[in-house]
Design a protein around this motif. Sequence first.
Motif, PDB file in Angstrom:
ATOM      1  N   VAL A 152      -7.716   4.498  -3.170  1.00  0.00           N
ATOM      2  CA  VAL A 152      -7.386   3.110  -2.848  1.00  0.00           C
ATOM      3  C   VAL A 152      -8.642   2.437  -2.303  1.00  0.00           C
ATOM      4  O   VAL A 152      -9.209   2.900  -1.307  1.00  0.00           O
ATOM      5  CB  VAL A 152      -6.241   3.035  -1.812  1.00  0.00           C
ATOM      6  CG1 VAL A 152      -5.829   1.587  -1.586  1.00  0.00           C
ATOM      7  CG2 VAL A 152      -5.047   3.879  -2.255  1.00  0.00           C
ATOM      8  N   HIS A 197      -6.125  -1.002   5.506  1.00  0.00           N
ATOM      9  CA  HIS A 197      -4.972  -1.005   4.599  1.00  0.00           C
ATOM     10  C   HIS A 197      -3.657  -1.313   5.297  1.00  0.00           C
ATOM     11  O   HIS A 197      -2.629  -1.333   4.632  1.00  0.00           O
ATOM     12  CB  HIS A 197      -4.890   0.332   3.855  1.00  0.00           C
ATOM     13  CG  HIS A 197      -6.068   0.581   2.958  1.00  0.00           C
ATOM     14  ND1 HIS A 197      -6.374  -0.218   1.873  1.00  0.00           N
ATOM     15  CD2 HIS A 197      -7.053   1.518   3.001  1.00  0.00           C
ATOM     16  CE1 HIS A 197      -7.468   0.230   1.271  1.00  0.00           C
ATOM     17  NE2 HIS A 197      -7.908   1.276   1.945  1.00  0.00           N
ATOM     18  N   LEU A 221      -2.771  -4.115  -5.768  1.00  0.00           N
ATOM     19  CA  LEU A 221      -1.909  -4.484  -4.646  1.00  0.00           C
ATOM     20  C   LEU A 221      -2.223  -5.928  -4.270  1.00  0.00           C
ATOM     21  O   LEU A 221      -3.384  -6.292  -4.126  1.00  0.00           O
ATOM     22  CB  LEU A 221      -2.177  -3.577  -3.440  1.00  0.00           C
ATOM     23  CG  LEU A 221      -2.187  -2.074  -3.730  1.00  0.00           C
ATOM     24  CD1 LEU A 221      -2.566  -1.299  -2.478  1.00  0.00           C
ATOM     25  CD2 LEU A 221      -0.827  -1.624  -4.260  1.00  0.00           C
ATOM     26  N   VAL A 248       0.848  -1.199   0.000  1.00  0.00           N
ATOM     27  CA  VAL A 248       0.000   0.000   0.000  1.00  0.00           C
ATOM     28  C   VAL A 248       0.884   1.250   0.000  1.00  0.00           C
ATOM     29  O   VAL A 248       0.668   2.194  -0.781  1.00  0.00           O
ATOM     30  CB  VAL A 248      -0.946   0.011   1.227  1.00  0.00           C
ATOM     31  CG1 VAL A 248      -1.769   1.292   1.248  1.00  0.00           C
ATOM     32  CG2 VAL A 248      -1.870  -1.223   1.217  1.00  0.00           C
ATOM     33  N   ASP A 295      -6.900  -2.496  -3.747  1.00  0.00           N
ATOM     34  CA  ASP A 295      -6.214  -3.244  -2.697  1.00  0.00           C
ATOM     35  C   ASP A 295      -6.817  -4.649  -2.677  1.00  0.00           C
ATOM     36  O   ASP A 295      -7.866  -4.893  -2.077  1.00  0.00           O
ATOM     37  CB  ASP A 295      -6.381  -2.539  -1.346  1.00  0.00           C
ATOM     38  CG  ASP A 295      -5.671  -3.299  -0.215  1.00  0.00           C
ATOM     39  OD1 ASP A 295      -5.319  -4.475  -0.421  1.00  0.00           O
ATOM     40  OD2 ASP A 295      -5.486  -2.719   0.869  1.00  0.00           O
ATOM     41  N   THR A 319      -0.488   3.643   6.466  1.00  0.00           N
ATOM     42  CA  THR A 319      -1.637   2.754   6.282  1.00  0.00           C
ATOM     43  C   THR A 319      -2.584   2.767   7.494  1.00  0.00           C
ATOM     44  O   THR A 319      -3.780   2.526   7.331  1.00  0.00           O
ATOM     45  CB  THR A 319      -1.192   1.318   5.926  1.00  0.00           C
ATOM     46  OG1 THR A 319      -0.351   0.808   6.963  1.00  0.00           O
ATOM     47  CG2 THR A 319      -0.443   1.291   4.607  1.00  0.00           C
ATOM     48  N   GLU A 343     -10.646  -1.545  -1.547  1.00  0.00           N
ATOM     49  CA  GLU A 343     -10.719  -3.006  -1.582  1.00  0.00           C
ATOM     50  C   GLU A 343     -11.991  -3.358  -2.361  1.00  0.00           C
ATOM     51  O   GLU A 343     -13.078  -2.934  -1.963  1.00  0.00           O
ATOM     52  CB  GLU A 343     -10.853  -3.575  -0.175  1.00  0.00           C
ATOM     53  CG  GLU A 343      -9.732  -3.218   0.789  1.00  0.00           C
ATOM     54  CD  GLU A 343     -10.207  -3.292   2.244  1.00  0.00           C
ATOM     55  OE1 GLU A 343     -10.215  -4.382   2.808  1.00  0.00           O
ATOM     56  OE2 GLU A 343     -10.596  -2.246   2.798  1.00  0.00           O
TER      57      GLU A 343
END
Length: 434
Positions: free
Chosen positions: A217, A151, A278, A127, A252, A157, A219
């Motif tokens: 960023v 993260h 990532l 990250v 992510d 993070t 998920e």
Amino acid sequence: MPTERRIVTEIPGPRSVELHARRLAAVSAGASSAVPVYLARGHGAIVVDVDDNAYIDLGSGIGVTTIGHTDDDVVAAAQEQLADLVHGMFTITPYEPYVRVAELLAAHTPGDFAKKALLVNSGAEAVENGVKIARKHTGRQGVAVIDHAYHGRTNLTMAMTFKNMPYRDGFGPFASEIYRAPNSYPLHDGLSGAEAAARTIAYLDKSAGAANLACLVVEPIQGEGGFVVPADGYLPALQEWCTANGIVFIADEIQSGMARTGRWFASEHFGLVPDLVLSAKGIAGGLPLAAVVGRAEIMDASHPGGLGGTFGGNPVACAASVAVFEAIESRGLLAEGARIEATLRPALERMRATHPVIADVRGIGAMLAIELNDPLSGEPRADVVAAIAAGAANQGVLLLTAGTYGNVIRFLPSLAITDEQLLDAVSVIDALLP
Ligand SMILES: *Cc1c(COP(=O)(O)O)cnc(C)c1O
């Protein structure tokens, strides 16, 4: 190795109790453990503790041993590499397995364009490097994240992570230039994907200003946040907005990637083609390895020497990773996510029908979850989740909790788990539910 759960002592057993006393004297209290049983070995979806109790592992060390504990091919590849070369320091003297992992990542992440990769040691480090690269590429500083995100635990993070306890409390001051916006959480917000995306975008436009953002960023399926699957169209709308505004869109996939959901990366389920992906957790069969991979022109933004690290892309971890990629391909393991979902989801739905505390069954592939809320008030029932996790361990089932409110049980088994093992584990949980 056993293939079923088998409890032969009190949990924790006498050897675990002894080890735990030593651990309390020697290991930082900050690094606590959810279940104080000490593991001796594992294979497939089963782990065995030092007292010879065998457990069905529904967590895979948080989605790390995705193709199974001590997979034979991964062990052989790592052993062979261990005898040849353990360390080279890629930024001094390179070696082939690093290059091979970069090639495999480029081939298996979404997008039909030139890609390059960087290998590091942990998800948080991936990250960090994704953000470094996006900042260098755009010349901007702002980093956008969404609510309930996780993260990592490094300073940057932590700042990007939503939940205060246990991840952030007292560990500040945190990195600046982080902008947080509401996510899409269909069970609770009732918004369509388009509506939720409009809300996220308006929030970021007003708080940060699109022109100040280096990257967003996200998920694709939120992990620690509780396996939150966004409403249809939410993620593509965010990506479209990023592209229109020169913001690097970073997926992510540290928890959701590497065959976990029945595709190489969960982005594929949503039609996403991230600028950067990532990866970590399941990428190397349990060895520490993580990666940033994506558009070559973005990945090349850093000056030579700007990226690296002593252990990043360790040869043994890379050799294990190559074996994981090859196993997924040659054994057709992408199909296992769908097989696990086809067994597990109906079993969870049957449980929901008889236990109204289960408010939601969600997820994709081998990444499913149930959310537990009071059926009348809607209050999160973290107490029930904690009791089930403890009770299940006592009967030989290891499971993970999740969610900002601690009210989610996640099912993150190895792709090697059998239907019998899965259904046996569910029956244990069923009997513990109020
Ligand atoms: C686990 C995780 C991380 C952090 O990875 P570490 O290897 O623990 O540093 C980051 N993002 C997501 C989505 C994760 O699940």
